[in-house]
Write an enzyme that holds these catalytic residues in place. Structure first.
Site, PDB file in Angstrom:
ATOM      1  N   SER A 174       0.851  -1.185   0.000  1.00  0.00           N
ATOM      2  CA  SER A 174       0.000   0.000   0.000  1.00  0.00           C
ATOM      3  C   SER A 174       0.887   1.236   0.000  1.00  0.00           C
ATOM      4  CB  SER A 174      -0.954  -0.030   1.206  1.00  0.00           C
ATOM      5  OG  SER A 174      -1.891   1.029   1.129  1.00  0.00           O
ATOM      6  N   THR A 175       0.778   2.113   0.985  1.00  0.00           N
ATOM      7  CA  THR A 175       1.556   3.355   0.995  1.00  0.00           C
ATOM      8  C   THR A 175       3.051   3.059   0.939  1.00  0.00           C
ATOM      9  OG1 THR A 175      -0.158   4.289   2.404  1.00  0.00           O
ATOM     10  CG2 THR A 175       1.877   5.556   2.184  1.00  0.00           C
ATOM     11  N   HIS A 201      -2.522  -1.216  -3.363  1.00  0.00           N
ATOM     12  CA  HIS A 201      -3.703  -0.386  -3.143  1.00  0.00           C
ATOM     13  C   HIS A 201      -3.592   0.877  -3.992  1.00  0.00           C
ATOM     14  CE1 HIS A 201      -4.391  -2.242   1.117  1.00  0.00           C
ATOM     15  NE2 HIS A 201      -4.800  -3.034   0.141  1.00  0.00           N
ATOM     16  N   MET A 294      -0.210   1.123   5.067  1.00  0.00           N
ATOM     17  CA  MET A 294      -1.041   1.414   6.217  1.00  0.00           C
ATOM     18  C   MET A 294      -2.123   0.346   6.361  1.00  0.00           C
ATOM     19  SD  MET A 294      -1.722   3.462   8.744  1.00  0.00           S
ATOM     20  CE  MET A 294      -0.831   4.989   8.395  1.00  0.00           C
ATOM     21  N   ASP A 297      -4.575  -5.075   5.773  1.00  0.00           N
ATOM     22  CA  ASP A 297      -5.106  -5.897   4.684  1.00  0.00           C
ATOM     23  C   ASP A 297      -4.142  -7.029   4.349  1.00  0.00           C
ATOM     24  OD1 ASP A 297      -6.636  -6.812   2.543  1.00  0.00           O
ATOM     25  OD2 ASP A 297      -5.765  -5.371   1.131  1.00  0.00           O
TER      26      ASP A 297
END
Length: 363
Positions: A174-175, A201, A294, A297
Site C-alpha cells: 500500500s503506501t 492499493h 497502512m 489488509d
C-alpha cells in the site's frame, strides 16, 4: 485552541487554481487535527514556502505554470525533504505523471476533484484527511533511501518465460508500495523463472501506469492483469485498481480471475482476496510477501496461507518500511518466516525458490 493548533499537522497547499487552493484548504481546515499554514500557486513558490514554513505535509498539484509539480517535488526532496501528496487527475497523462511522482519521492496521491458541483468534491474530503495523517507518519529516512534508478530494459527474455511456473510469489503493498516494488523487481534478474502477482492499493487507471512504469524499469515483464490470463514464468501481474484478483487452478494451469464481488477486505483490489486464493492452490509452491503500507489488509490471509502450506512468508522490516502497518500486522500473527529489509527481499526470493544468488550466478 492554541494547544490544538500546536499539535495539529501543518499542511502547505500547492495548486495554480485559486478555487482548488481554497477548496482543498477548507476541507483540510475542517479537520481539527490538521492546519493549513500556507498556500502556493506554482512549484517555485512551493519550494520557497517549504523552506520558510517547514510544513509537516505538502499537497502538490502536478500541472502548474512557472514550475510544475514533478520538478518541484524533486527539488523539495533534495533540498528540504518533506512528505508530499500529489493531487492527480484521472486522465491517462495524469496517471503516468503520478506514478513518476511516487518514484521521485511522493508518499501518495489524491484524486483531484473535477469541479465545483461534482460529487468528487465531497468524496475527496475523507481521503484527503486520512492520507495527510498517514503522510505525516511516514519514515522520511526510508522514503529518501528509495532513490529512483532507471535500468535499461533487458531485451533477452528468460528461457523460462512463457512456461508454466513452479513457484508463485504473491505480494501485497500500500503506501510506499510503488517505490518498494521497483526495488524488489529491479533486484530480480531477467532469468527469474517464476510468476509474481501483486496487489497494490491504487485505483484505476493508476495501476496500468504503474505496471507500464515498472515494466520499463526492470528486467522482468510487468503487465496489468487481465481476466483469464494464464500465469507465465518470468512475468509479473499487477491487479487492476477497480477489481479483485484471484488465482485459480484448473487442469494444472493457473489463471487470473478478476471480479468485483464483495470481499472481506476493505480495499479493492484486496491483498486478502489475493492471498486467500493463492493459499488454495496445490500445484505451485507459494510464497507470500507483505510490503510497506497502512492498515492490516492481507495479514489474516497470510497466516491462513501459512497454515495451508505456503512455502514461505516474508514481511518487510520496520527499519526499511515507509509505513510499517501492513508488515507489522502480518508479523503480529506469528506466521511470518522472515522479516527482511527491503533491499534484501529480492535475494531472499531467489533463495527460497532455489535460485543461486546473483553474485554467484555471475561468477
Amino acid at each position: 485552541m492554541d494547544e490544538v493548533l500546536a499539535l495539529a499537522i501543518k499542511v502547505l497547499v500547492v495548486d495554480d487554481s485559486a478555487f482548488m487552493r481554497n477548496m482543498v484548504s477548507r476541507y483540510i481546515s475542517e479537520d481539527n487535527a490538521l492546519e493549513v499554514i500556507g498556500t502556493a500557486r506554482n512549484g517555485l513558490q512551493a519550494i520557497e514556502l517549504t523552506k520558510q514554513l517547514a510544513p509537516d505535509v505538502i499537497t502538490l498539484d502536478i500541472e502548474m505554470p512557472v514550475m510544475n509539480g514533478l520538478d518541484a517535488l524533486k527539488r523539495i526532496m533534495a533540498e528540504k525533504p518533506t512528505p508530499v501528496l500529489m493531487l492527480s487527475s484521472l486522465t491517462e497523462t495524469g496517471a503516468a505523471a503520478t506514478i513518476r511522482a511516487l518514484q521521485y519521492g511522493a508518499v501518495d496521491f489524491i484524486h483531484k476533484p473535477s469541479g465545483a458541483l461534482s460529487f468528487d468534491l465531497y468524496k475527496v474530503k475523507q481521503d484527503l484527511s486520512e492520507k495527510i495523517k498517514t503522510a505525516a507518519q511516514v519514515s522520511l529516512r526510508n522514503l529518501l533511501k528509495l532513490k529512483y534508478s532507471p535500468l535499461p530494459k533487458n531485451q533477452i527474455p528468460s528461457s523460462k518465460r512463457g512456461l508454466p511456473p513452479r513457484h508463485l510469489i504473491a505480494i501485497g503493498a500500500s503506501t510506499g508500495g510503488p517505490q518498494a516494488l521497483l526495488t524488489v523487481l529491479q533486484g530480480l534478474s531477467a532469468d527469474f523463472p517464476h510468476a509474481i502477482v501483486i496487489v497494490q492499493h491504487m485505483p484505476s487507471p493508476f495501476t496500468a501506469s504503474l505496471a507500464e512504469r515498472l515494466n520499463h524499469n526492470c528486467s522482468l515483464t510487468v503487465r496489468e492483469a487481465e481476466h483469464d490470463a494464464r500465469l507465465e514464468g518470468g512475468c509479473v501481474y499487477i491487479a487492476p485498481g477497480d477489481r479483485h484478483m484471484n488465482i485459480a487452478e484448473t487442469g494444472g494451469v493457473c489463471r487470473i480471475k478478476l471480479h468485483q464481488r464483495p470481499s472481506k477486505g476493505l480495499h479493492m483490489p484486496s491483498v486478502h482476496e489475493l492471498f486467500t486464493s493463492v493459499s488454495a492452490l496445490q500445484g505451485l509452491k507459494r510464497h507470500l510477501v507483505m510490503l510497506t503500507g497502512m492498515g492490516s489488509d492481507g495479514a489474516e490471509a497470510l497466516a491462513e496461507g501459512k497454515a495451508a502450506g505456503a512455502a514461505t512468508t516474508i514481511a518487510q522490516s520496520k527499519e526499511s518500511s515507509v509505513v510499517f502497518g501492513m508488515p507489522r500486522a502480518a508479523i503480529e500473527t506469528g506466521a511470518v518466516d522472515y522479516i527482511v529489509d527491503l533491499e534484501d527481499i529480492a535475494a531472499k526470493l531467489r533463495e527460497v525458490t532455489g535460485l543461486p544468488s546473483l553474485s554467484l550466478s555471475r561468477e
